[in-house]
Write a protein that holds these residues in place. Structure first.
Motif, PDB file in Angstrom:
ATOM      1  N   LEU A   7       0.825  -1.210   0.000  1.00  0.00           N
ATOM      2  CA  LEU A   7       0.000   0.000   0.000  1.00  0.00           C
ATOM      3  C   LEU A   7       0.860   1.261   0.000  1.00  0.00           C
ATOM      4  O   LEU A   7       0.551   2.233  -0.688  1.00  0.00           O
ATOM      5  CB  LEU A   7      -0.931   0.012   1.212  1.00  0.00           C
ATOM      6  CG  LEU A   7      -2.097  -0.969   1.186  1.00  0.00           C
ATOM      7  CD1 LEU A   7      -2.846  -0.926   2.495  1.00  0.00           C
ATOM      8  CD2 LEU A   7      -3.036  -0.651   0.032  1.00  0.00           C
ATOM      9  N   ALA A   8       1.941   1.262   0.781  1.00  0.00           N
ATOM     10  CA  ALA A   8       2.803   2.450   0.882  1.00  0.00           C
ATOM     11  C   ALA A   8       3.470   2.789  -0.444  1.00  0.00           C
ATOM     12  O   ALA A   8       3.660   3.962  -0.759  1.00  0.00           O
ATOM     13  CB  ALA A   8       3.852   2.236   1.960  1.00  0.00           C
ATOM     14  N   ILE A   9       3.816   1.776  -1.241  1.00  0.00           N
ATOM     15  CA  ILE A   9       4.535   2.026  -2.483  1.00  0.00           C
ATOM     16  C   ILE A   9       3.587   2.105  -3.682  1.00  0.00           C
ATOM     17  O   ILE A   9       3.714   2.989  -4.522  1.00  0.00           O
ATOM     18  CB  ILE A   9       5.620   0.956  -2.707  1.00  0.00           C
ATOM     19  CG1 ILE A   9       6.701   1.111  -1.629  1.00  0.00           C
ATOM     20  CG2 ILE A   9       6.240   1.054  -4.090  1.00  0.00           C
ATOM     21  CD1 ILE A   9       7.706   0.005  -1.583  1.00  0.00           C
ATOM     22  N   CYS A  10       2.619   1.188  -3.754  1.00  0.00           N
ATOM     23  CA  CYS A  10       1.731   1.150  -4.922  1.00  0.00           C
ATOM     24  C   CYS A  10       0.576   2.153  -4.821  1.00  0.00           C
ATOM     25  O   CYS A  10       0.118   2.664  -5.833  1.00  0.00           O
ATOM     26  CB  CYS A  10       1.176  -0.258  -5.105  1.00  0.00           C
ATOM     27  SG  CYS A  10       2.459  -1.480  -5.415  1.00  0.00           S
ATOM     28  N   TYR A  11       0.084   2.422  -3.616  1.00  0.00           N
ATOM     29  CA  TYR A  11      -1.027   3.362  -3.418  1.00  0.00           C
ATOM     30  C   TYR A  11      -0.716   4.337  -2.281  1.00  0.00           C
ATOM     31  O   TYR A  11      -1.371   4.311  -1.240  1.00  0.00           O
ATOM     32  CB  TYR A  11      -2.320   2.594  -3.109  1.00  0.00           C
ATOM     33  CG  TYR A  11      -2.731   1.651  -4.197  1.00  0.00           C
ATOM     34  CD1 TYR A  11      -3.375   2.122  -5.338  1.00  0.00           C
ATOM     35  CD2 TYR A  11      -2.451   0.289  -4.104  1.00  0.00           C
ATOM     36  CE1 TYR A  11      -3.742   1.260  -6.350  1.00  0.00           C
ATOM     37  CE2 TYR A  11      -2.815  -0.576  -5.118  1.00  0.00           C
ATOM     38  CZ  TYR A  11      -3.460  -0.090  -6.232  1.00  0.00           C
ATOM     39  OH  TYR A  11      -3.819  -0.940  -7.242  1.00  0.00           O
ATOM     40  N   PRO A  12       0.308   5.170  -2.451  1.00  0.00           N
ATOM     41  CA  PRO A  12       0.733   6.037  -1.334  1.00  0.00           C
ATOM     42  C   PRO A  12      -0.337   7.033  -0.878  1.00  0.00           C
ATOM     43  O   PRO A  12      -0.403   7.371   0.298  1.00  0.00           O
ATOM     44  CB  PRO A  12       1.958   6.756  -1.885  1.00  0.00           C
ATOM     45  CG  PRO A  12       1.857   6.641  -3.360  1.00  0.00           C
ATOM     46  CD  PRO A  12       1.115   5.385  -3.647  1.00  0.00           C
ATOM     47  N   LEU A  13      -1.194   7.487  -1.793  1.00  0.00           N
ATOM     48  CA  LEU A  13      -2.216   8.460  -1.417  1.00  0.00           C
ATOM     49  C   LEU A  13      -3.361   7.826  -0.626  1.00  0.00           C
ATOM     50  O   LEU A  13      -4.035   8.507   0.142  1.00  0.00           O
ATOM     51  CB  LEU A  13      -2.767   9.170  -2.666  1.00  0.00           C
ATOM     52  CG  LEU A  13      -1.733   9.955  -3.481  1.00  0.00           C
ATOM     53  CD1 LEU A  13      -2.367  10.536  -4.737  1.00  0.00           C
ATOM     54  CD2 LEU A  13      -1.116  11.064  -2.635  1.00  0.00           C
ATOM     55  N   ALA A  16      -2.876   6.269   4.170  1.00  0.00           N
ATOM     56  CA  ALA A  16      -3.349   6.768   5.470  1.00  0.00           C
ATOM     57  C   ALA A  16      -4.815   6.426   5.703  1.00  0.00           C
ATOM     58  O   ALA A  16      -5.232   6.190   6.842  1.00  0.00           O
ATOM     59  CB  ALA A  16      -3.144   8.279   5.551  1.00  0.00           C
ATOM     60  N   ALA A  17      -5.610   6.365   4.641  1.00  0.00           N
ATOM     61  CA  ALA A  17      -7.031   6.042   4.791  1.00  0.00           C
ATOM     62  C   ALA A  17      -7.245   4.551   5.051  1.00  0.00           C
ATOM     63  O   ALA A  17      -8.160   4.170   5.792  1.00  0.00           O
ATOM     64  CB  ALA A  17      -7.797   6.465   3.542  1.00  0.00           C
ATOM     65  N   ILE A  18      -6.393   3.706   4.460  1.00  0.00           N
ATOM     66  CA  ILE A  18      -6.578   2.247   4.616  1.00  0.00           C
ATOM     67  C   ILE A  18      -5.907   1.739   5.885  1.00  0.00           C
ATOM     68  O   ILE A  18      -6.499   0.982   6.657  1.00  0.00           O
ATOM     69  CB  ILE A  18      -6.029   1.508   3.377  1.00  0.00           C
ATOM     70  CG1 ILE A  18      -6.838   1.909   2.138  1.00  0.00           C
ATOM     71  CG2 ILE A  18      -6.096   0.003   3.570  1.00  0.00           C
ATOM     72  CD1 ILE A  18      -6.264   1.411   0.831  1.00  0.00           C
ATOM     73  N   ILE A  19      -4.654   2.126   6.115  1.00  0.00           N
ATOM     74  CA  ILE A  19      -3.929   1.652   7.300  1.00  0.00           C
ATOM     75  C   ILE A  19      -4.142   2.641   8.443  1.00  0.00           C
ATOM     76  O   ILE A  19      -3.295   3.457   8.758  1.00  0.00           O
ATOM     77  CB  ILE A  19      -2.428   1.456   6.996  1.00  0.00           C
ATOM     78  CG1 ILE A  19      -2.223   0.458   5.873  1.00  0.00           C
ATOM     79  CG2 ILE A  19      -1.663   0.980   8.230  1.00  0.00           C
ATOM     80  CD1 ILE A  19      -2.646  -0.961   6.185  1.00  0.00           C
ATOM     81  N   ASN A  20      -5.302   2.544   9.045  1.00  0.00           N
ATOM     82  CA  ASN A  20      -5.576   3.318  10.261  1.00  0.00           C
ATOM     83  C   ASN A  20      -5.568   2.354  11.438  1.00  0.00           C
ATOM     84  O   ASN A  20      -5.364   1.144  11.273  1.00  0.00           O
ATOM     85  CB  ASN A  20      -6.903   4.077  10.137  1.00  0.00           C
ATOM     86  CG  ASN A  20      -8.049   3.165   9.738  1.00  0.00           C
ATOM     87  OD1 ASN A  20      -8.066   1.990  10.082  1.00  0.00           O
ATOM     88  ND2 ASN A  20      -9.001   3.700   8.987  1.00  0.00           N
ATOM     89  N   CYS A 103       4.154  -6.919  -7.330  1.00  0.00           N
ATOM     90  CA  CYS A 103       3.484  -5.633  -7.596  1.00  0.00           C
ATOM     91  C   CYS A 103       4.366  -4.457  -7.172  1.00  0.00           C
ATOM     92  O   CYS A 103       4.439  -3.437  -7.879  1.00  0.00           O
ATOM     93  CB  CYS A 103       2.145  -5.569  -6.872  1.00  0.00           C
ATOM     94  SG  CYS A 103       0.931  -6.731  -7.480  1.00  0.00           S
ATOM     95  N   ILE A 104       5.041  -4.600  -6.027  1.00  0.00           N
ATOM     96  CA  ILE A 104       5.932  -3.534  -5.542  1.00  0.00           C
ATOM     97  C   ILE A 104       7.081  -3.308  -6.524  1.00  0.00           C
ATOM     98  O   ILE A 104       7.387  -2.168  -6.889  1.00  0.00           O
ATOM     99  CB  ILE A 104       6.466  -3.872  -4.135  1.00  0.00           C
ATOM    100  CG1 ILE A 104       5.349  -3.718  -3.092  1.00  0.00           C
ATOM    101  CG2 ILE A 104       7.656  -2.997  -3.768  1.00  0.00           C
ATOM    102  CD1 ILE A 104       5.688  -4.275  -1.729  1.00  0.00           C
ATOM    103  N   PHE A 105       7.726  -4.387  -6.986  1.00  0.00           N
ATOM    104  CA  PHE A 105       8.855  -4.250  -7.909  1.00  0.00           C
ATOM    105  C   PHE A 105       8.421  -3.659  -9.246  1.00  0.00           C
ATOM    106  O   PHE A 105       9.141  -2.856  -9.841  1.00  0.00           O
ATOM    107  CB  PHE A 105       9.566  -5.585  -8.114  1.00  0.00           C
ATOM    108  CG  PHE A 105      10.345  -6.036  -6.920  1.00  0.00           C
ATOM    109  CD1 PHE A 105      11.130  -5.148  -6.210  1.00  0.00           C
ATOM    110  CD2 PHE A 105      10.295  -7.349  -6.498  1.00  0.00           C
ATOM    111  CE1 PHE A 105      11.852  -5.549  -5.094  1.00  0.00           C
ATOM    112  CE2 PHE A 105      11.010  -7.768  -5.385  1.00  0.00           C
ATOM    113  CZ  PHE A 105      11.791  -6.870  -4.682  1.00  0.00           C
TER     114      PHE A 105
END
Length: 200
Positions: A7-13, A16-20, A103-105
């Motif tokens: 999530l941090a690399i592929c969907y950075p925006l 914060a909404a997902i990992i609460n 996916c990250i790579f």
């Protein structure tokens, strides 16, 4: 952890909404509850086994294979159940981690700047190294064929599996700490200087 890095690399925006705190609690609770259920189901079968004869386990802990070896009961159901538990607790998480890192790579390769790629890769390199050590030792124990001295070899492999991942884990994560890296560089510099002085 791999999902967090994904999530941090592929969907950075969206991170914060997902990992609460609420979703983090759900993820941790799911991990604990599912592992408890899986291990409890295996323990129920083990408690129903009959043991007559020698109760000596030639190992330094009660490994599953060693308990099955000294049992007098039919082990076919237990072995199938252990196979299912292994799929759910080892294989599928490994598959999830591998797919996350693919996916990250792929996302890292799309980053145009070299410094951006380096920064993105450094955020997941520690976890990737720990995962490789953990699954590497796991594969070495259960998938690599044993030699002539099977019992002692299995003990040694189990010892590596129990000791190596917990030992490497804090070392790997502490290497991301700048103070730790500076201390290591200073220590290496002093060692090299002492080696040169000794040779002279």
């Amino acid at each position: 952890m791999s999902y967090d890095r994904y999530l941090a690399i592929c969907y950075p925006l969206h991170y914060a909404a997902i990992i609460n705190s609420k979703n983090s609690l759900y993820l941790v609770s799911f991990s604990w509850i599912s592992s408890y259920i899986l291990m409890s189901s295996e323990l129920i079968f083990i408690f129903q086994m009959e043991f007559c004869g020698s109760s000596v386990i030639d190992h330094f802990f009660c490994d599953f294979a060693e308990i099955v070896k000294i049992s007098a009961s039919s082990n076919s159901i237990l072995l199938w159940e252990d196979f299912v538990v292994s799929l759910l607790s080892v294989f599928f998480p490994f598959l999830f981690i591998v797919s996350s890192y693919i996916c990250i790579f792929l996302t890292i390769l799309k980053i145009s700047s070299m410094s951006g790629r380096k920064k993105a890769f450094s955020t997941c390199s520690s976890h990737l190294l720990v995962v490789c050590v953990y699954y590497g030792t796991l594969i070495a124990i259960y998938m690599v064929p044993s030699g002539d001295n099977v019992q002692n070899e299995n003990k040694f492999k189990s010892l590596i599996y129990i000791v190596l991942p917990p030992l490497i884990n804090p070392i790997v994560y502490s290497l991301r700490n700048r103070e730790m890296l500076e201390s290591i560089k200073t220590l290496m510099y002093k060692y090299v200087r002492a080696e040169k002085c000794w040779r002279v």
